[in-house]
Design an enzyme around this catalytic site. Structure first.
Site, PDB file in Angstrom:
ATOM      1  CB  SER A  32      -0.907   0.003   1.221  1.00 10.37           C
ATOM      2  OG  SER A  32      -1.811   1.069   1.145  1.00 10.37           O
ATOM      3  CB  CYS A  33       3.036   2.074  -2.252  1.00 10.61           C
ATOM      4  SG  CYS A  33       2.939   0.284  -2.113  1.00 10.61           S
TER       5      CYS A  33
END
Length: 699
Positions: A32-33
């Protein structure tokens, strides 16, 4: 080799992800970036594009994760177009070779073991495969890095691989043929070396990219370290028309050098919630895949979805496979990440037909996601159908496009902004460098939806439940309610008074899944000393997602329970026959629909019924024996050209014990997946065991 690298301590446990152990499984790795890119719409390369992307990456430092060491990041990197002039310069200087014209050579960064012997083994095998694929290895260049100057943390430093740049020249192929050969080289090398258990550092071998058009610099770094660590990026001759960046936050997982992004064709902010099913289905489809474009046995490319990749990595693997097998990049993305179309009353019918046809070929890779993708010819982005991850973009008067998961990552004078907006749920925007223009979602999807007569194909080939004369079967087969045996049957399936009072009655009377406000303080099934149904062991699996709550209004518009079942076609082809599947509007069937399917003999389709009960006298051993028999019968049904199998426990009695439907279904499904037969038959269930919403979801 740099002295810093050679002095690293031998900390083997830090060089790879842990093996599966206890409650940890590498298959659960998710990201998750922060993601974004800068590009010149006309395809004009410059070093400023790279500089702007580096600034963007540094300003997304907060999107990346780190452990107890602030100088060891979860991963960060940059993807650029192939910097031709730079590569020509350094290849001549470092390798003494003259590179051919652009498009006839590839440069790719390769992570290699720090052990000299194992590294030499990897290099030898790679060069051997390059020759076998008819290409020419020009040499290996040491990628200059500054570990000290970038202040790389102890954990990242101890797991740091040797980084070399591999140059390969095309012997005769151009464009797609050369790219396809490079793809085969990479897959063969990966399967040979990363799974060679004689190499203790096998997981350190990783090819970041191998393409004539793009190249990737990445690692177990934070956003501030990438430019300083990779000295190539500081060279003024390093020019590109695109630069995609990514700052990784590994969600409840281990960071590593190879799992940093960008991946080979995409970067991803979000989570693929359907990953396990997507991977299983891709494994199953390998038995049906055929493509004449490859000059090798196509099974050398398998598995397509690799076990040691994150959700983003596996998405990239499948995207790359579809791209190399003949689909365009944007078509492959539309196939994998469709927008919500079933309940959209305003959508053009041609586009609906396009999506419906695609849904008969492949299930969506679903979950909150903002995905940026490029192959050097195009760059674009797509948002998941719920719009659960943000993406905003700017077009400037000097023909730059800037897209990122947030605003403010690159300084832009408001007077220079030609157009700006945010990506809508399920929508895609695309830059075509050959045309030098932005292609809107509407134009893009209109083009693809009208290329073939999808509506006509569906009309000719699709099988609907309504065609099967379900009402006729109401008279020919009883429902099997049998009031005189209902209590013994409910007891055999484990029904309790609480089940009736708290689960079934609210479902029947109020048409809702019962919800309590006081929580559930019963022990997890895996920790309980009480006998529990097998379904209970899977409840935690449904809680491991990072989605925000979906409201009922959005759910009605976006979600759909409609699906296709039955034999599939070759994923790499697009023909009318691919639409010859059974469309089921709801996964829960009525008794009449089930009876129609059990007696199916329609347009070449027929059904085999498999009894999933066994004789009580066989005891516990009878369960294992019957499971093996059920799996064998399912495989036999495929050989006998049945289109569906019905697994039924209707034959339950005082002498016949039912196998848990979940156990039987899982056994058959994975048996067929393992044997690459799953896409050749559909599975239908008839059971008295499932009664809760959770249990039906599992089935």
């Amino acid at each position: 080799m740099s002295s810093t690298l050679q002095q690293q301590p031998k900390a083997e446990t830090l060089k790879t992800l842990p093996e599966k152990h206890g409650l940890y499984d590498p298959a659960f790795e998710k990201d998750s970036c922060g993601v974004g890119f800068v590009a010149h719409i006309k395809g004009e390369p410059s070093h400023q594009i790279v500089v702007d992307a580096e600034i963007m990456l540094q300003r997304m430092e907060h999107r990346g994760g780190c452990g107890c060491e602030p100088t060891t990041g979860d991963g960060a990197g940059i993807l650029t177009g192939m910097p031709h002039d730079f590569c020509v310069k350094v290849a001549k200087k470092d390798l003494g070779v003259d590179l051919p014209e652009a498009g006839l050579f590839s440069a790719g960064n390769v992570f290699l073991p720090t052990d000299d012997v194992q590294r030499k083994t990897c290099i030898t095998e790679v060069e051997k495969i390059i020759i076998e694929q008819g290409q020419k290895c020009l040499g290996w260049r040491e990628v200059p890095v500054d570990t000290e100057g970038a202040n790389i943390g102890p954990t990242a430093r101890q797991s740091q691989p040797v980084i070399l740049q591999l140059y390969i020249a095309a012997v005769s192929e151009k464009d797609k043929d050369f790219e396809r050969q490079l793809y085969v080289i990479r897959k063969r090398c990966t399967h040979l070396l990363r799974y060679d258990k004689s190499l203790s550092q096998r997981k350190m071998f990783y090819i970041c990219s191998l393409s004539p058009r793009i190249i990737i610099y990445k690692g177990m770094l934070n956003a501030l370290q990438v430019k300083t660590f990779y000295l190539d990026l500081q060279d003024a001759d390093y020019s590109s028309h695109i630069a995609m960046v990514h700052s990784r936050f590994s969600t409840n997982t281990f960071p590593s050098w190879d799992r940093a992004q960008p991946n080979r064709y995409m970067s991803h902010n979000g989570e693929i919630n359907t990953l396990l099913g997507n991977r299983n289905w891709m494994a199953a489809r390998q038995g049906m895949v055929e493509c004449d474009d490859y000059e090798c046995e196509i099974n050398q490319l398998f598995p397509i979805a690799e076990n040691d990749c994150s959700d983003s990595g596996n998405f990239d693997n499948v995207l790359e496979f579809l791209l190399m097998s003949g689909r365009s990049l944007q078509e492959a993305v539309m196939l994998m990440v469709p927008e919500a179309w079933q309940s959209d009353e305003n959508m053009d019918q041609a586009k609906k037909d396009f999506y419906r046809f695609n849904s008969a070929m492949m299930e969506p890779w679903d979950g909150p996601a903002s995905i940026a993708f490029t192959d050097g010819h195009y760059i674009g982005a797509v948002l998941d159908r719920n719009g659960l991850r943000p993406s905003r973009y700017y077009l400037t008067n000097d023909d730059r496009v800037i897209m990122a998961s947030e605003v403010g990552v690159v300084d832009v004078d408001p007077a220079d902004v030609k157009f700006k907006g945010r990506l809508q749920p399920g929508k895609m925007f695309l830059i075509d460098f050959d045309k030098g223009e932005l292609i809107s979602d509407e134009e893009l999807k209109k083009d693809f939806s009208t290329r073939r007569p999808y509506g006509e194909w569906l009309k000719n080939q699709e099988i609907k439940l309504s065609e099967l004369n379900c009402a006729m079967n109401e008279q020919s087969e009883s429902h099997g309610f049998n009031p005189e045996t209902i209590i013994p049957r409910m007891q055999a399936f484990g029904y309790t008074t609480e089940t009736m009072q708290f689960m079934l009655l609210p479902l029947v009377r109020e048409l809702r899944d019962p919800v309590g406000s006081m929580g559930n303080d019963s022990a997890l099934a895996c920790l309980s000393d009480k006998p529990r149904m097998i379904y209970d062991y899977f409840k935690q699996l449904f809680a491991q997602v990072t989605n925000p709550a979906i409201d009922s209004i959005r759910e009605e518009v976006v979600m759909s329970l409609e699906c296709y079942i039955g034999p599939e076609g070759n994923l790499l082809e697009t023909t009318e026959q691919h639409a010859h599947r059974l469309r089921v509007p709801h996964p829960i069937l009525t008794n009449e629909e089930l009876a129609a399917l059990k007696h199916l003999d329609h347009r070449g389709w027929k059904t085999k019924t498999i009894d999933i009960t066994y004789d009580k006298s066989e005891g516990v051993a009878g369960l294992t024996k019957r499971l093996d028999e059920i799996c064998s019968e399912a495989s036999d049904a495929i050989k006998q050209c049945f289109s569906l199998v019905v697994l039924t426990d209707r034959n339950i009695s005082a002498e016949r014990v039912p196998v848990s439907t979940l156990l039987a279904t899982g056994a058959v499904h994975h048996h067929l997946v393992k044997n690459q037969e799953r896409t050749r038959i559909g599975i239908v269930l008839e059971t008295g065991e499932a009664r809760e919403v959770h249990q039906h979801c599992l089935l």
